[in-house]
Write a protein that holds these residues in place. Sequence first.
Motif, PDB file in Angstrom:
ATOM      1  N   THR A  96       0.852  -1.182   0.000  1.00 20.37           N
ATOM      2  CA  THR A  96       0.000   0.000   0.000  1.00 20.37           C
ATOM      3  C   THR A  96       0.890   1.234   0.000  1.00 20.37           C
ATOM      4  N   ALA A  97       0.512   2.210  -0.813  1.00 16.14           N
ATOM      5  CA  ALA A  97       1.314   3.424  -0.942  1.00 16.14           C
ATOM      6  C   ALA A  97       0.396   4.633  -0.941  1.00 16.14           C
ATOM      7  N   ALA A  98       0.972   5.758  -0.579  1.00 15.45           N
ATOM      8  CA  ALA A  98       0.223   7.018  -0.547  1.00 15.45           C
ATOM      9  C   ALA A  98       1.174   8.160  -0.836  1.00 15.45           C
ATOM     10  N   GLU A  99       0.649   9.146  -1.555  1.00  9.97           N
ATOM     11  CA  GLU A  99       1.365  10.394  -1.800  1.00  9.97           C
ATOM     12  C   GLU A  99       0.608  11.485  -1.066  1.00  9.97           C
ATOM     13  N   GLY A 100       1.114  11.850   0.090  1.00 12.23           N
ATOM     14  CA  GLY A 100       0.349  12.730   0.961  1.00 12.23           C
ATOM     15  C   GLY A 100      -0.833  11.966   1.544  1.00 12.23           C
ATOM     16  N   ASN A 101      -2.037  12.484   1.333  1.00 12.45           N
ATOM     17  CA  ASN A 101      -3.250  11.804   1.794  1.00 12.45           C
ATOM     18  C   ASN A 101      -3.949  11.026   0.692  1.00 12.45           C
ATOM     19  N   GLN A 102      -3.353  10.962  -0.479  1.00 10.76           N
ATOM     20  CA  GLN A 102      -3.991  10.298  -1.615  1.00 10.76           C
ATOM     21  C   GLN A 102      -3.350   8.942  -1.861  1.00 10.76           C
ATOM     22  N   PRO A 103      -4.148   7.886  -1.983  1.00  7.13           N
ATOM     23  CA  PRO A 103      -3.584   6.553  -2.217  1.00  7.13           C
ATOM     24  C   PRO A 103      -2.996   6.427  -3.609  1.00  7.13           C
ATOM     25  N   VAL A 104      -2.009   5.562  -3.727  1.00  6.17           N
ATOM     26  CA  VAL A 104      -1.345   5.289  -4.994  1.00  6.17           C
ATOM     27  C   VAL A 104      -1.340   3.783  -5.211  1.00  6.17           C
ATOM     28  N   GLN A 105      -1.771   3.348  -6.397  1.00  8.39           N
ATOM     29  CA  GLN A 105      -1.794   1.916  -6.689  1.00  8.39           C
ATOM     30  C   GLN A 105      -0.396   1.413  -7.003  1.00  8.39           C
ATOM     31  N   VAL A 106      -0.087   0.211  -6.517  1.00  9.40           N
ATOM     32  CA  VAL A 106       1.200  -0.432  -6.764  1.00  9.40           C
ATOM     33  C   VAL A 106       0.946  -1.755  -7.471  1.00  9.40           C
ATOM     34  N   VAL A 107       1.672  -1.999  -8.554  1.00  4.45           N
ATOM     35  CA  VAL A 107       1.507  -3.221  -9.333  1.00  4.45           C
ATOM     36  C   VAL A 107       2.834  -3.959  -9.402  1.00  4.45           C
ATOM     37  N   LEU A 108       2.759  -5.232  -9.800  1.00  9.08           N
ATOM     38  CA  LEU A 108       3.939  -6.077  -9.971  1.00  9.08           C
ATOM     39  C   LEU A 108       4.245  -6.182 -11.457  1.00  9.08           C
TER      40      LEU A 108
END
Length: 263
Positions: A96-108
Amino acid sequence: MTRSNRRPLLAGAVAATAALATGLLAACSSGQVAQTAGIEPAVPGVSAQTVGYPVYVRNAFLDYAEPKGYPQGAKVPVALWIFNNSHQPVSLVSVTAAEGNQPVQVVLSTGSSVAPSASNAPACSVPVSPSAVPLPSTTVSNSAPTPSASKASPSASKPSGSASASASATASPSPSASPSPSAAGATTIKVTIPAGGCVELSKRAAQYLQAVDLPNALGNQDALAVTFGFTTADGQSLSTGAPLSLPVAPPAGPGPRPSPTGE
């Protein structure tokens, strides 16, 4: 003054001089700090351990892109090592990742190496039980072409040229008809680290992680907050705890020289 009186005075002067010199040296050295004390480590990433379990994330960072950083909507490669110092396999199952308060999707995503053993990276440390440790295995949804096209080759030797042409025409699109779940990579993450072994996730390895569709621009001085989740072979859920601030790595070398204004 006789010689017998001079000797005590001379000995006292020598002792006083030695004491003064010792005091001056001690005063000078007390304010000095070793030059190596303020040196930053050469490894740019961050490291962490899962809570209460010997699984370690080492040297996790974001790849350097350009002097201006990453624009909004860009894909950011993530590089790291995972070490499993337990006696059972452990799988990375969530990022799980976030840039500030906004989530960021992480893929393989698929890296440049054709197999985990073909990576140019240095090998792991000696496993706990070398004979029982398989090669690092990773699972990605990949549908290989069926062997039915190869079985049609004997019939292609018959005089009917139109049949052979139609067979080749129908067989050729089959490999390209199995796209990946995402243009950037698989949304389902599962990377297995063998007992006593390690796995590298980077663009030079077999697989790597990518943060996709950045909600905002990411400068080289910024970081992504990332948390790694694992499961053990016996069903335990593990986590690195508080989010890790993954920095952007420094450039591998000096940038290009600016061209003269007249050119």
